[in-house]
Design an enzyme around this catalytic site. Structure first.
Site, short mmCIF file in Angstrom:
data_model
loop_
_atom_site.label_atom_id
_atom_site.label_comp_id
_atom_site.label_asym_id
_atom_site.label_seq_id
_atom_site.Cartn_x
_atom_site.Cartn_y
_atom_site.Cartn_z
N TYR A 1 0.86 -1.19 0.00
CA TYR A 1 0.00 0.00 0.00
C TYR A 1 0.90 1.24 0.00
O TYR A 1 0.84 2.09 0.87
CB TYR A 1 -0.97 -0.01 1.19
CG TYR A 1 -2.28 0.67 0.84
CD1 TYR A 1 -3.20 0.04 0.00
CD2 TYR A 1 -2.59 1.94 1.32
CE1 TYR A 1 -4.39 0.66 -0.35
CE2 TYR A 1 -3.78 2.57 0.97
CZ TYR A 1 -4.67 1.91 0.14
OH TYR A 1 -5.85 2.53 -0.21
N HIS B 1 7.36 5.47 1.01
CA HIS B 1 8.02 4.29 0.44
C HIS B 1 8.78 4.66 -0.84
O HIS B 1 9.88 4.17 -1.08
CB HIS B 1 6.99 3.22 0.07
CG HIS B 1 6.20 2.68 1.22
ND1 HIS B 1 4.85 2.94 1.38
CD2 HIS B 1 6.56 1.89 2.25
CE1 HIS B 1 4.43 2.32 2.45
NE2 HIS B 1 5.42 1.68 3.01
N SER C 1 0.32 4.38 5.42
CA SER C 1 -0.70 3.57 4.77
C SER C 1 -2.00 3.61 5.56
O SER C 1 -3.09 3.45 5.01
CB SER C 1 -0.23 2.12 4.67
OG SER C 1 1.02 2.08 4.01
#
Ligand code: PAF
Length: 281
Positions: free
Chosen positions: A30, A35, A184
């Protein structure tokens, strides 16, 4: 980009890439910009980039959000491809934990504070999967976000104490324009909560400022708590100041102070932190 689901296949790929530097970004998927920042840095600094997506059951407590943890493997695949990831390793739980060895890893004293206090066993589960992933991937460098400051401190200490031959790279937290740390779990916030949640970062920034002006950690924390309590519907799990990365009470010798908070909203528990270099203040 290759997507690989088995350890054998991944190790076969890595055998064919011997003598190359491997940048590894372990995730639970997700993907958000936090990230992507890790992936960009890994891409710049290594010959080969491996990202894992594994929602690790071992790090979720019985009443936590394992089943409803957000997942979107198709979008993640697109994003990872766009960032130049070479291999997406996405194993099943059976592949990662095929049998119960009865041998456990305990995160120890560093895990008795902050998130560890309200999530017993969480960091043991993180170290369990990290150990496996490090042995499987054998990376040169591994990239972690500072948003999970306690996780990062525990992993750095673990790697140092037990001589894992990897370099841990700290990557600063990525925030929305209004300061909310990317996570997330932000998708679980209602619109009203999303607007309120910006006060976590405001409270952390205020704690830092009050501490800089008064040198009083108590005053910094109590003002910050009040800011969250009077501006959000969330319930504070903790708001603390500790030395970083050893997570000890602040003393005259403290070089870095971690101001960290966790707040429960209706469907999400959010965490955030700021790290202050004492010498630079
Ligand atoms: O930070 C995370 O997403 C997870 O804790 C990690 C490091 C991927 C281990 O499951």
């Amino acid at each position: 980009m290759k997507t690989i689901q088995t350890i054998n296949e991944l190790q076969h790929f890595l055998q064919n890439n011997k003598n190359k530097s491997i940048g590894f970004v372990p995730t639970m998927g997700y993907l958000h910009e936090g990230h992507l920042t890790l992936l960009k840095k890994a891409r710049l600094e290594n010959d080969v980039v491996v990202m894992s997506i594994f929602v690790n059951p071992a790090q979720f407590g019985p009443n936590e959000d394992l089943d409803r943890y957000p997942r979107d493997i198709e979008k993640d695949t697109e994003l990872a491809t766009a960032e130049g990831v070479d291999v997406l390793f996405a194993p099943t739980a059976e592949e990662m934990y095929p049998f119960e060895s009865g041998i456990t890893i305990h995160a120890g004293t560093l895990s008795t504070k902050l998130c560890g206090e309200s999530r017993p066993g969480h960091f043991d589960g993180v170290l369990k999967v990290i150990t496996k992933l490090f042995h499987i991937v054998q990376p040169t460098r591994v990239y972690f976000g500072q948003k999970d400051a306690q996780q990062l401190a525990i992993i750095e200490t673990f790697v140092q104490a037990y001589n894992f031959p990897v370099e841990i790279i700290r990557v600063p937290t990525v925030r929305e324009i209004d300061g909310l740390a990317k996570s997330s779990r932000n998708v679980f916030l209602s619109d009203a909560e999303r607007a309120e949640a910006t006060h976590l970062y405001k409270a952390l920034s205020s704690a830092m400022e009050v501490w800089e002006q008064t040198n009083s950690v108590e005053e910094a924390i109590s003002k910050a708590r009040l800011l969250i309590e009077s501006n959000t519907s969330g319930k504070i799990d903790y708001f603390e100041a500790l030395s970083y990365p050893d997570l000890q009470p602040i003393s005259n010798h403290t070089e870095q102070i971690l101001f960290a908070t966790a707040v429960f909203f209706e469907k999400a528990r959010l965490i955030d932190n700021i790290i202050v270099n004492v010498k630079e203040v």
